[in-house]
Design a protein around this motif. Sequence first.
Motif, PDB file in Angstrom:
ATOM      1  N   SER A 208      37.973  72.334  56.779  1.00 34.91           N
ATOM      2  CA  SER A 208      38.320  71.662  55.514  1.00 34.91           C
ATOM      3  C   SER A 208      39.658  72.109  54.945  1.00 34.91           C
ATOM      4  O   SER A 208      40.127  71.543  53.955  1.00 34.91           O
TER       5      SER A 208
ATOM      6  N   ASP B  98      33.425  63.536  45.907  1.00 33.65           N
ATOM      7  CA  ASP B  98      33.014  62.714  47.058  1.00 33.65           C
ATOM      8  C   ASP B  98      33.905  61.500  47.301  1.00 33.65           C
ATOM      9  O   ASP B  98      33.464  60.519  47.913  1.00 33.65           O
TER      10      ASP B  98
ATOM     11  N   GLY C  23      36.807  61.984  48.890  1.00 35.03           N
ATOM     12  CA  GLY C  23      37.598  62.362  50.052  1.00 35.03           C
ATOM     13  C   GLY C  23      39.052  62.641  49.747  1.00 35.03           C
ATOM     14  O   GLY C  23      39.909  62.520  50.631  1.00 35.03           O
TER      15      GLY C  23
ATOM     16  N   GLY D 191      38.142  66.344  49.710  1.00 33.74           N
ATOM     17  CA  GLY D 191      37.739  66.236  51.103  1.00 33.74           C
ATOM     18  C   GLY D 191      38.368  67.292  51.985  1.00 33.74           C
ATOM     19  O   GLY D 191      37.747  67.777  52.937  1.00 33.74           O
TER      20      GLY D 191
END
Length: 319
Positions: free
Chosen positions: A226, A173, A175, A198
């Motif tokens: 993504s 988390d 990124g 990310g």
Amino acid sequence: MKWKKFTIQTTTEAEDFLSAMLDEMGIEGIEIENNVPLTKDEQSGMFIDFLPELPADEGISYVSFYLEDTGDDSEILSRVRAGIEEQRQFVDVGEGSITVSETKDLDWMNNWKEFFHAFSIENIVIKPVWEELKEEDQDKILIEIDPGISFGTGKHETTQLCIRQLLKYIQKDQGQKALDVGCGSGILSIVALKLGAGSVVGTDIDENCMVSAKENMKMNHLPESSARFYMGNLIDDQELLRKVGKESFDIVVANILADVIIPMAPVIPSCLKPGGIFITSGIIDFKEAEVKNAIEATGLEILEINRQGEWVNLTAVKK
């Protein structure tokens, strides 16, 4: 379509060296035959209940490869013979002779599947799409793979070395952006995203990999946004470098071959952010020093050297 089978008589000590050499020449579909007894792990991994009665292991191995029968193999055979002689500097190659035989068209696309079964690396389970997830693996991070013709199951030592480093350096988390050079079936890109990156960018010189990687992304329920995948060679493709992005990545991972990593090394710092991590493998042990020198010559600092079998991982940081 007819194929020719070329078989090198060598030693069990040299079989991995010759396999790596053939791989570096772009020769695929390598087959190894020897009388070395399977370990317990190998037996369970291949679901062998009754082991064949093999002759005594005399240290002899046969390394075979297949080429389409075009009528003229003189150039490639000359390169292979020269490569065998070069390997004698590092390992006992033994006889090193090459025999030739013809074979009918083979179902390359599917025959190998019987040998690919689910396996775990730390808290990650990697399984083929045609197998059911075991009850004991329900709580692990699941990666589903259909390697297709780009082939990349994650089971090879070099891929496992890279996955263990991604486990260490990807911060969930945060990124982070990751670049997967030589992405193949996309397994390392998918691992990076599942671990919390990310976004990822993947590159490969094989157009089949673009299809395979995107399909495996969908199979793992990862959003199309993504990841981006590009065909090309970072070594000399300035347009590809522009698309990938300068100083854009927290992590660059390259599970390729030593002879590709060395000329590619000068490009890597331009892709990394300051403090970014370069994870690489695909390095046979006798090439370790050469690759290490090439990476350090770019100004990157080696953080770790890890080994599994005869394969090496180098992890470096951009200061």
